[in-house]
Design a protein around this motif. Structure first.
Motif, PDB file in Angstrom:
ATOM      1  N   LEU A  76       0.826  -1.388  -0.181  1.00 27.45           N
ATOM      2  CA  LEU A  76      -0.036   0.048  -0.089  1.00 27.45           C
ATOM      3  C   LEU A  76       1.015   1.282   0.165  1.00 27.45           C
ATOM      4  N   THR A  77       2.055   1.200   0.311  1.00 25.70           N
ATOM      5  CA  THR A  77       2.912   2.305   0.343  1.00 25.70           C
ATOM      6  C   THR A  77       3.224   2.880  -1.071  1.00 25.70           C
ATOM      7  N   GLY A  78       3.158   1.981  -2.232  1.00 28.75           N
ATOM      8  CA  GLY A  78       3.354   2.311  -3.531  1.00 28.75           C
ATOM      9  C   GLY A  78       4.922   1.944  -3.869  1.00 28.75           C
ATOM     10  N   ARG A  79       5.793   1.894  -2.886  1.00 26.43           N
ATOM     11  CA  ARG A  79       7.220   1.910  -3.269  1.00 26.43           C
ATOM     12  C   ARG A  79       7.798   0.482  -3.587  1.00 26.43           C
ATOM     13  N   LEU A  80       6.925  -0.319  -2.889  1.00 28.63           N
ATOM     14  CA  LEU A  80       7.565  -1.721  -2.880  1.00 28.63           C
ATOM     15  C   LEU A  80       6.930  -2.303  -4.543  1.00 28.63           C
ATOM     16  N   ALA A  81       6.053  -2.162  -4.784  1.00 32.66           N
ATOM     17  CA  ALA A  81       5.722  -2.663  -6.294  1.00 32.66           C
ATOM     18  C   ALA A  81       6.597  -2.232  -7.264  1.00 32.66           C
ATOM     19  N   ASN A  82       7.304  -0.952  -7.031  1.00 29.13           N
ATOM     20  CA  ASN A  82       8.012  -0.569  -8.129  1.00 29.13           C
ATOM     21  C   ASN A  82       9.468  -1.053  -8.075  1.00 29.13           C
ATOM     22  N   ILE A  83       9.982  -1.759  -6.825  1.00 28.30           N
ATOM     23  CA  ILE A  83      11.246  -2.075  -6.674  1.00 28.30           C
ATOM     24  C   ILE A  83      11.220  -3.494  -6.629  1.00 28.30           C
ATOM     25  N   PHE A  84      10.451  -4.229  -6.035  1.00 28.17           N
ATOM     26  CA  PHE A  84      10.346  -5.512  -6.032  1.00 28.17           C
ATOM     27  C   PHE A  84       9.737  -6.389  -7.339  1.00 28.17           C
ATOM     28  N   SER A  85      10.486  -7.074  -7.956  1.00 27.53           N
ATOM     29  CA  SER A  85       9.812  -7.829  -9.105  1.00 27.53           C
ATOM     30  C   SER A  85       9.396  -9.012  -8.541  1.00 27.53           C
ATOM     31  N   PHE A  86       8.485  -9.688  -9.426  1.00 21.50           N
ATOM     32  CA  PHE A  86       7.884 -11.036  -9.188  1.00 21.50           C
ATOM     33  C   PHE A  86       9.028 -12.104  -8.947  1.00 21.50           C
ATOM     34  N   GLU A  87      10.116 -12.153 -10.027  1.00 17.73           N
ATOM     35  CA  GLU A  87      11.226 -13.052  -9.648  1.00 17.73           C
ATOM     36  C   GLU A  87      11.789 -12.902  -8.154  1.00 17.73           C
ATOM     37  N   GLN A  88      11.858 -11.687  -7.894  1.00 15.68           N
ATOM     38  CA  GLN A  88      12.464 -11.497  -6.475  1.00 15.68           C
ATOM     39  C   GLN A  88      11.450 -11.813  -5.522  1.00 15.68           C
ATOM     40  N   ALA A  89      10.256 -11.562  -5.685  1.00 14.60           N
ATOM     41  CA  ALA A  89       9.407 -11.530  -4.580  1.00 14.60           C
ATOM     42  C   ALA A  89       8.733 -13.255  -4.366  1.00 14.60           C
ATOM     43  N   TRP A  90       8.743 -14.103  -5.508  1.00 12.35           N
ATOM     44  CA  TRP A  90       8.129 -15.318  -5.158  1.00 12.35           C
ATOM     45  C   TRP A  90       8.585 -16.170  -4.186  1.00 12.35           C
ATOM     46  N   PRO A  91       9.920 -16.196  -4.116  1.00 13.21           N
ATOM     47  CA  PRO A  91      10.174 -17.279  -2.868  1.00 13.21           C
ATOM     48  C   PRO A  91       9.860 -16.672  -1.674  1.00 13.21           C
ATOM     49  N   LEU A  92      10.039 -15.465  -1.339  1.00 13.36           N
ATOM     50  CA  LEU A  92       9.503 -14.964  -0.092  1.00 13.36           C
ATOM     51  C   LEU A  92       8.001 -15.138   0.100  1.00 13.36           C
ATOM     52  N   SER A 131      16.033 -23.728  -1.720  1.00  8.97           N
ATOM     53  CA  SER A 131      16.075 -24.219  -3.237  1.00  8.97           C
ATOM     54  C   SER A 131      15.843 -22.774  -4.103  1.00  8.97           C
ATOM     55  N   SER A 132      15.912 -21.566  -3.360  1.00  9.30           N
ATOM     56  CA  SER A 132      15.518 -20.582  -4.157  1.00  9.30           C
ATOM     57  C   SER A 132      16.649 -19.358  -3.913  1.00  9.30           C
ATOM     58  N   SER A 133      16.420 -18.188  -4.502  1.00  8.13           N
ATOM     59  CA  SER A 133      17.551 -17.154  -4.109  1.00  8.13           C
ATOM     60  C   SER A 133      17.537 -16.611  -2.858  1.00  8.13           C
ATOM     61  N   LEU A 134      16.677 -17.267  -1.724  1.00 12.64           N
ATOM     62  CA  LEU A 134      16.728 -16.640  -0.242  1.00 12.64           C
ATOM     63  C   LEU A 134      18.053 -17.147   0.281  1.00 12.64           C
ATOM     64  N   ARG A 135      18.528 -18.437  -0.208  1.00  8.94           N
ATOM     65  CA  ARG A 135      19.610 -19.021   0.598  1.00  8.94           C
ATOM     66  C   ARG A 135      20.906 -18.266   0.429  1.00  8.94           C
ATOM     67  N   THR A 136      20.914 -17.278  -0.611  1.00 12.18           N
ATOM     68  CA  THR A 136      22.125 -16.643  -0.884  1.00 12.18           C
ATOM     69  C   THR A 136      22.300 -15.354   0.099  1.00 12.18           C
ATOM     70  N   ARG A 137      20.969 -15.114   0.880  1.00  8.95           N
ATOM     71  CA  ARG A 137      21.203 -13.965   1.653  1.00  8.95           C
ATOM     72  C   ARG A 137      21.127 -14.492   3.128  1.00  8.95           C
ATOM     73  N   PHE A 138      22.392 -14.628   3.777  1.00  5.65           N
ATOM     74  CA  PHE A 138      22.599 -15.168   5.123  1.00  5.65           C
ATOM     75  C   PHE A 138      21.687 -14.610   6.222  1.00  5.65           C
ATOM     76  N   GLU A 139      21.413 -13.490   6.135  1.00  5.84           N
ATOM     77  CA  GLU A 139      20.914 -12.809   7.291  1.00  5.84           C
ATOM     78  C   GLU A 139      19.394 -13.195   7.072  1.00  5.84           C
ATOM     79  N   VAL A 140      18.514 -13.166   5.726  1.00  9.43           N
ATOM     80  CA  VAL A 140      17.544 -13.247   5.487  1.00  9.43           C
ATOM     81  C   VAL A 140      17.133 -14.790   6.031  1.00  9.43           C
ATOM     82  N   MET A 141      17.923 -15.942   5.462  1.00  9.68           N
ATOM     83  CA  MET A 141      17.759 -17.289   5.814  1.00  9.68           C
ATOM     84  C   MET A 141      17.899 -17.668   7.209  1.00  9.68           C
ATOM     85  N   LEU A 142      18.699 -16.969   7.887  1.00  9.58           N
ATOM     86  CA  LEU A 142      18.686 -17.227   9.464  1.00  9.58           C
ATOM     87  C   LEU A 142      17.494 -16.844  10.135  1.00  9.58           C
ATOM     88  N   LEU A 143      17.025 -15.649   9.884  1.00 13.66           N
ATOM     89  CA  LEU A 143      15.799 -15.208  10.410  1.00 13.66           C
ATOM     90  C   LEU A 143      14.722 -16.043  10.162  1.00 13.66           C
TER      91      LEU A 143
END
Length: 283
Positions: A76-92, A131-143
């Motif tokens: 709803l902020t309007g900024r996320l949709a412009n930055i986050f592509s579907f390829e980046q967003a689908w794993p999360l 099995s997605s790009s999330l595994r490459t971000r250590f902080e994200v994967m740990l959380l």
């Protein structure tokens, strides 16, 4: 004399006949008691057993509402949709769906020993995570792994998390796991304003999940404190305006609804998630 002896003999014979019967009765009584599964928390099990089953569509409804709570406000902020592509967003997004589904199964099972549906949902979350790009971000994967670990431990009484510590940990991870990862993956940082606004979700989760997590009288008593904490936070951060007043009405209505159990338990998880979604949007 012989008659007297005969009477004593009969009495002794009757006693011998009764003794095995009583022993057999005790054996089957113990056997029956042993057939009841030991949950390690008989008080909670007894209370939970007296509650009716949740509404049939609780699990899908709960899942959709929790995912909406995590994703709707950033969108709803309007900024996320412009930055986050579907390829980046689908794993999360897939992780969000499977994890909220696992939590929905726990809520439907009143945080008792989980069913196989719960474990399938957790395994699906793990597969997406590794099995997605999330595994490459250590902080994200740990959380995100920490969130799954806490969900796995919550239903087991031996871990001693079905208390204030457990509901606080669950509320913290609902608040700071998926939403923080959404913001971090989109902007590569998490600013102070986002963290400050995240406390709305934390206090809201603490209040709305308390009667679901602790389905006893002490859980409703704890709701008085968690609800008060939410209202104090709402008035402190937004002032005496419409958002705080609307939040007060939601808190009071939800608390009264929770006190009407067990008649309303079938719908309470969905009511709690609707209240949490509206609270987050208001604040």
């Amino acid at each position: 004399m012989s008659d007297e002896y005969s009477d004593k003999e009969k009495m002794a014979l009757d006693a011998l006949l009764k003794k095995p019967t009583e022993t057999g009765h005790d054996f089957f009584k113990r056997s029956k008691k042993g057939s009841v599964p030991d949950t390690g928390n008989t008080g909670t099990s007894r209370v939970n057993a007296s509650l009716p089953a949740v509404y049939p569509y609780t699990v899908p409804g709960f899942t959709v509402l929790l995912v909406a709570i995590w994703w709707l406000k950033p969108l709803l902020t309007g900024r996320l949709a412009n930055i986050f592509s579907f390829e980046q967003a689908w794993p999360l997004l897939a992780y969000s769906l499977f994890t909220s589904l696992a939590l929905a199964f726990l809520v439907a099972n009143r945080f008792q020993r989980p069913t196989w549906h719960f474990y399938v949902s957790l395994i699906a979350s793990l597969l997406v995570l590794f099995s997605s790009s999330l595994r490459t971000r250590f902080e994200v994967m740990l959380l995100l792994l920490l969130f799954l670990l806490v969900l796995t431990l919550l239903p087991f009484p031996s871990v001693q998390l079905q208390n204030v510590i457990g509901i606080t940990a669950l509320s913290a991870l609902i608040t700071f796991a998926v939403p923080v990862c959404i913001t971090f993956l989109a902007y590569n940082y998490v600013d102070q304003d986002f963290l400050k606004n995240s406390w709305h979700l934390f206090y809201g989760s603490l209040f709305y999940f308390t009667p679901l997590f602790l389905p006893k009288a002490k859980g409703r008593l704890l709701s008085l404190f968690t609800g008060s904490a939410l209202l104090i936070h709402a008035f402190y951060t937004t002032g005496f305006g419409l958002p705080a007043v609307a939040t007060t009405i939601l808190v009071l209505a939800t608390f009264i609804f929770s006190c009407m159990r067990p008649q309303t338990y079938r719908y309470q998880p969905l009511v709690a998630l609707c209240g949490l979604l509206l609270t987050v949007l208001f604040l």
